[in-house]
Design an enzyme around this catalytic site. Structure first.
Site: not given
Ligand SMILES: *Cc1c(COP(=O)(O)O)cnc(C)c1O
Length: 345
Positions: A33, A128, A242
């Site tokens: 993702k 969630r 700055y």
């Molecule tokens: C992002 C995510 C993962 C991966 O999690 P990591 O902590 O990066 O290994 C797995 N499952 C779900 C539902 C996620 O949202």
């Protein structure tokens, strides 16, 4: 060239996947993702597919379609966000498997795409995403008839091994899924490290692949080298940057390098962050600008063309600690202006 270079070590990602895979007896997927946590899913996903990964995970169907383009037919691409209104065309065209999160999503899916593969996401306590126990109880008979490709849930506190929430969610997930004829998945990187009880049939590592905590034994994946555009001598009492935020107490040599907050290097990093010129540690001076950072290079004899911000001397987790955040946020903030260069394959 003033473009900073983000080097992504594909061999290290492969080694991290293998190391996480070796911790379980089940199938190990890969979470790609957010464009593989900012590192480039078009390069990372095909490399992992060649390594044997058969299930990839994205947040949205748009991301899923991009990953499908990179992968071609074959591997399963599961979408955590499920099936939203307007998604059916892309789900069908790209052959995606939405993780259905509610009764509404289930109805939408079977109406729009009867017979098209899907998975189920359950809420085991994080509140969630996913169906609640009562929703699932009402739906599971109908859902199981259509052979879901995966039944999954997600742990809220897996990076804290002793947190009571882990066992609580494990129990809930088991209660909702024991005896069902479908592969199950509960664990991301943190859950894999909790041990075999948490592995079920498929694991879903993300951050561990990309070399950050909670996978302590990960190999480093990224390095970031930022070109020096200019250097100058600064006299005692003169200011830099700055707001005149930094004032020299003695004569010094200052380098101006070509990256800033528009590249994901937040202004809050300034007080605690160093850069490296070879083995010499150089303090960041004054404020971080949109495109530029000023650095004390007084102690450097022969200034290299670039300074290192991420690499063997400073990890994404160390940078994250400077501003009370996590490696995930540092990685996914690294912006679009860097040249992404891939080492290994
Ligand atoms: C992002 C995510 C993962 C991966 O999690 P990591 O902590 O990066 O290994 C797995 N499952 C779900 C539902 C996620 O949202």
């Amino acid at each position: 060239m003033a473009q900073a270079q983000l080097t992504v070590d594909l061999d290290a990602i492969r080694a991290n996947w293998r190391a996480l895979d070796a911790l379980s007896d089940c199938e190990t997927g890969a979470v790609v993702k957010a464009n593989s946590y900012g590192l480039g899913a078009d390069r990372v996903a095909p490399m992992l597919a060649r390594e044997g990964v058969r299930r990839f995970f994205t947040a949205t169907v748009e991301e899923g379609a991009a990953v499908r383009k990179a992968l071609g037919d074959g591997p399963e691409i599961n979408v955590f966000g499920g099936h939203m209104a307007g998604d059916a065309g892309l789900i069908k065209a790209a052959g995606l498997t939405p993780m259905l999160n509610s009764i509404d999503q289930m109805l939408r899916h079977v109406e729009a795409l009867p017979g098209h593969p899907f998975g189920i996401q359950l809420d085991s306590g994080m509140n969630r995403l996913g169906m609640e126990a009562e929703e699932w109880a009402a739906l599971r008979e109908l859902a199981m008839k259509q052979k879901p490709r995966l039944i999954m849930s997600h742990l809220a506190c897996a990076d804290e091994p002793n947190h009571g929430m882990n066992a609580h969610q494990l129990r809930n997930f088991r209660e909702m899924t024991d005896g069902l004829d479908a592969p199950r998945s509960l664990s991301a990187t943190g859950g894999i490290l909790l041990g075999k009880n948490y592995h079920f049939d498929v694991t879903r590592p993300g951050i561990g692949l990309y070399g950050a905590m909670p996978f302590r034994d990960a190999r480093r994946v990224v390095s970031l080298h930022i070109p020096v555009i200019q250097t100058r001598e600064v006299k005692t009492g003169e200011s830099v940057g700055y707001g005149n935020n930094f004032v020299a107490r003695s004569p010094m040599k200052v380098a101006t390098i070509s990256a800033g907050y528009a590249d994901g290097l937040q202004r809050a990093l300034a007080p605690k962050t160093y850069l490296w010129a070879g083995e010499t540690r150089c303090k960041l001076l004054g404020r971080i600008s949109m495109d530029l950072i000023t650095v004390d290079v007084t102690a450097v004899d022969t200034l290299p063309d670039t300074l290192e911000l991420l690499g063997p001397h400073q990890s994404v987790d160390q940078l994250a600690n400077h501003i009370d955040t996590i490696g995930y946020e540092i990685l996914t903030s690294l912006g679009g202006r860097y040249a992404r260069v891939y080492a290994g394959a």
